[in-house]
Every structure is written in structure tokens, then in C-alpha cells.
Design a protein around this motif. Sequence first.
Motif, PDB file in Angstrom:
ATOM      1  N   ALA A  93      -0.325  12.048  -0.640  1.00  0.00           N
ATOM      2  CA  ALA A  93      -1.222  12.659   0.333  1.00  0.00           C
ATOM      3  C   ALA A  93      -2.313  11.883   0.753  1.00  0.00           C
ATOM      4  N   ASN A  94      -3.139  11.186  -0.397  1.00  0.00           N
ATOM      5  CA  ASN A  94      -4.324  10.567  -0.236  1.00  0.00           C
ATOM      6  C   ASN A  94      -4.298   9.261   0.623  1.00  0.00           C
ATOM      7  N   CYS A  95      -3.038   8.853   0.856  1.00  0.00           N
ATOM      8  CA  CYS A  95      -2.646   7.807   1.812  1.00  0.00           C
ATOM      9  C   CYS A  95      -2.938   7.880   3.373  1.00  0.00           C
ATOM     10  N   ILE A  96      -2.852   9.288   3.679  1.00  0.00           N
ATOM     11  CA  ILE A  96      -2.486   9.718   5.124  1.00  0.00           C
ATOM     12  C   ILE A  96      -3.782   9.411   5.755  1.00  0.00           C
ATOM     13  N   PRO A  97      -5.015   9.522   5.431  1.00  0.00           N
ATOM     14  CA  PRO A  97      -6.182   9.358   6.275  1.00  0.00           C
ATOM     15  C   PRO A  97      -6.185   7.761   6.714  1.00  0.00           C
ATOM     16  N   ALA A  98      -6.001   6.940   5.716  1.00  0.00           N
ATOM     17  CA  ALA A  98      -5.868   5.558   6.078  1.00  0.00           C
ATOM     18  C   ALA A  98      -4.913   5.297   7.121  1.00  0.00           C
ATOM     19  N   LEU A  99      -3.757   5.627   7.039  1.00  0.00           N
ATOM     20  CA  LEU A  99      -2.652   5.481   8.107  1.00  0.00           C
ATOM     21  C   LEU A  99      -3.204   6.120   9.491  1.00  0.00           C
ATOM     22  N   CYS A 100      -3.731   7.151   9.497  1.00  0.00           N
ATOM     23  CA  CYS A 100      -4.300   7.675  10.841  1.00  0.00           C
ATOM     24  C   CYS A 100      -5.435   6.951  11.304  1.00  0.00           C
ATOM     25  N   CYS A 101      -6.293   6.649  10.566  1.00  0.00           N
ATOM     26  CA  CYS A 101      -7.480   5.715  10.923  1.00  0.00           C
ATOM     27  C   CYS A 101      -6.742   4.360  11.276  1.00  0.00           C
ATOM     28  N   TYR A 102      -5.997   3.740  10.645  1.00  0.00           N
ATOM     29  CA  TYR A 102      -5.431   2.731  11.401  1.00  0.00           C
ATOM     30  C   TYR A 102      -4.785   2.625  12.665  1.00  0.00           C
ATOM     31  N   GLN A 103      -3.928   3.882  12.707  1.00  0.00           N
ATOM     32  CA  GLN A 103      -3.101   4.138  13.987  1.00  0.00           C
ATOM     33  C   GLN A 103      -4.152   4.131  15.066  1.00  0.00           C
ATOM     34  N   GLU A 104      -5.187   4.977  14.846  1.00  0.00           N
ATOM     35  CA  GLU A 104      -6.223   5.270  15.974  1.00  0.00           C
ATOM     36  C   GLU A 104      -7.048   3.706  16.285  1.00  0.00           C
ATOM     37  N   SER A 105      -7.212   3.219  15.584  1.00  0.00           N
ATOM     38  CA  SER A 105      -8.163   1.942  15.631  1.00  0.00           C
ATOM     39  C   SER A 105      -7.324   0.643  16.327  1.00  0.00           C
ATOM     40  N   SER A 106      -6.121   0.867  15.947  1.00  0.00           N
ATOM     41  CA  SER A 106      -5.248  -0.385  16.339  1.00  0.00           C
ATOM     42  C   SER A 106      -4.384  -0.031  17.706  1.00  0.00           C
ATOM     43  N   GLY A 107      -4.263   1.204  18.026  1.00  0.00           N
ATOM     44  CA  GLY A 107      -3.561   1.407  19.075  1.00  0.00           C
ATOM     45  C   GLY A 107      -2.209   1.490  18.981  1.00  0.00           C
ATOM     46  N   HIS A 108      -1.417   1.202  17.976  1.00  0.00           N
ATOM     47  CA  HIS A 108      -0.278   0.861  17.812  1.00  0.00           C
ATOM     48  C   HIS A 108       0.491   2.461  17.841  1.00  0.00           C
ATOM     49  N   ASP A 109       1.779   2.415  18.195  1.00  0.00           N
ATOM     50  CA  ASP A 109       2.431   3.673  18.577  1.00  0.00           C
ATOM     51  C   ASP A 109       3.291   4.117  17.127  1.00  0.00           C
ATOM     52  N   VAL A 110       3.409   3.479  16.351  1.00  0.00           N
ATOM     53  CA  VAL A 110       3.807   3.798  14.859  1.00  0.00           C
ATOM     54  C   VAL A 110       3.254   2.826  13.787  1.00  0.00           C
ATOM     55  N   VAL A 111       2.714   3.608  12.816  1.00  0.00           N
ATOM     56  CA  VAL A 111       2.290   2.980  11.580  1.00  0.00           C
ATOM     57  C   VAL A 111       3.006   3.332  10.454  1.00  0.00           C
ATOM     58  N   ILE A 112       3.555   2.177   9.790  1.00  0.00           N
ATOM     59  CA  ILE A 112       4.502   2.645   8.452  1.00  0.00           C
ATOM     60  C   ILE A 112       3.657   2.432   7.081  1.00  0.00           C
ATOM     61  N   GLY A 113       3.725   3.547   6.281  1.00  0.00           N
ATOM     62  CA  GLY A 113       3.122   3.166   4.913  1.00  0.00           C
ATOM     63  C   GLY A 113       4.161   2.490   4.093  1.00  0.00           C
ATOM     64  N   SER A 114       3.631   1.253   3.785  1.00  0.00           N
ATOM     65  CA  SER A 114       4.581   0.261   3.366  1.00  0.00           C
ATOM     66  C   SER A 114       4.137  -0.041   1.770  1.00  0.00           C
ATOM     67  N   CYS A 115       5.141   0.077   0.978  1.00  0.00           N
ATOM     68  CA  CYS A 115       5.376  -0.275  -0.257  1.00  0.00           C
ATOM     69  C   CYS A 115       6.661  -1.110  -0.791  1.00  0.00           C
ATOM     70  N   PRO A 116       6.536  -2.534  -0.342  1.00  0.00           N
ATOM     71  CA  PRO A 116       7.981  -3.391  -0.418  1.00  0.00           C
ATOM     72  C   PRO A 116       8.161  -3.546  -1.832  1.00  0.00           C
ATOM     73  N   GLU A 117       7.144  -3.558  -2.792  1.00  0.00           N
ATOM     74  CA  GLU A 117       7.583  -3.891  -4.227  1.00  0.00           C
ATOM     75  C   GLU A 117       8.497  -2.855  -4.820  1.00  0.00           C
ATOM     76  N   ARG A 118       8.732  -1.711  -4.114  1.00  0.00           N
ATOM     77  CA  ARG A 118       9.677  -0.505  -4.807  1.00  0.00           C
ATOM     78  C   ARG A 118      11.080  -0.932  -4.552  1.00  0.00           C
TER      79      ARG A 118
END
Length: 226
Positions: A93-118
Amino acid sequence: MKTAIVIPAFNEQVSICEVLAPLLQMTEFDIIVVDDASTDHTLELVSANPQIIVLPLAVNIGAWKAMQTGIRYCHLNNYQRVITFDADGQHLANCIPALCCYQESSGHDVVIGSCPERGSIARHIAWKLFRALSGIKVEDLTSGLRVYGRAAIEILSTREASLLEYQDVGVLLMLKTFGLSFSEVPVDMNRRVDGISRIFYSWGAVAYYMTHTTLLCISKVRMSNE
């Protein structure tokens, strides 16, 4: 911005309360749980909390269509943003604020929480193949932790989106076809609390997923070139 966190859940009684607890502290978001006809106590546990919007399904329709049910609810109720979240304890849950802030600042339509090492070797082979076939430059193609803006919500609420089987490459291909933009933000993820991956739990399931998604990628690429 009116925002909902949408969580599809099927037989997640072991993890669902632990998953919901920190999300319920984030009062700026509505919490929507789509119960995919669970046969355990998932629906009972979720329904006990009046803060949660519960959408119970009469029959099991699978993870993506359950997620789409929640997205359609948000579309009909004029939400401007949807955060998709898994019920198995992997997402934090603590990842959500950063994702929302980035979506707002970047203006991108979709922002993905990425963990490629898993993930397993099979998962990484699949990612590499589908990046090459689809042209989508996203490292973590199967992450279910995503922020969708209003334009994405509208597209993913359509009947055409119901034909998709997984919330991964097919969804991104559809959004790319409509000219939407997406990006990634690195996040941490837990191991799932209970259950197994519905895609990568066996080589047979991987083979089906690889075949299905490869054909989807090829068909989309051909259509875009015509």
C-alpha cells in the motif's frame, strides 16, 4: 481527483484482511473489492467492513474480467483514476502515493508499479519475448499494480476489452492502439501470502499463456501495419 482502488478477489480469505488494513487507512481513496464467486470466507470478511464497496459476482469469471467489473463500476460512477491492486499480499500500500504523484506530474495515462527482478525464469522469458513482439517497452509486463487515468478507464470498460484474458500485454496493446501513454515506477513487492500464480504455476499454464499472448501480439502488430 476521485480515485478508487480496485481489488479482484477469489478465495483470498488468508490474505484479504491483511491486504485491506493499510489501504483502509488511506481515506482519500475508495476501496472496491470484486469478489469473483469465492467459495471460502472472502466475501464474508470483506462485507463485514462498511468502508468497502463490495461487488459480488454470481459466477467465477476470472481475474481480468473481475477487474474489469470494478473498472466499469468506476466508469459509471465518474471516477477519474483507478488503482488496480492484487488481493494475494504481493502489492504494498505504501507504494500507491508515489505512483499517483508520478501519474499526476507526468500526465501519463497509465503508470505501472514495476518490480522486474521478481518472478521465475519462465516469467522473464515471457517478458522478453512479448517486449520484442509487441514493441511495448515496459520491463514488468505482468504487474497488476497499475494506475489508470480516465481515458484508460473508458477504453477498458468497453465490450472489446472484455475479450481479453489477462491484465498484462493485451491491456497495454489495446491502450497503445488508442494512443495512450504509459510508464513505470520501481516498487517493492512481497511474495504472495497464499495461493499460486494463475499464469506461472505450471509449464502447461505457461505454454497456454505464451501461445495466447503471442497470437494476440502478432494480430495487433499486423493490424497496426495495415
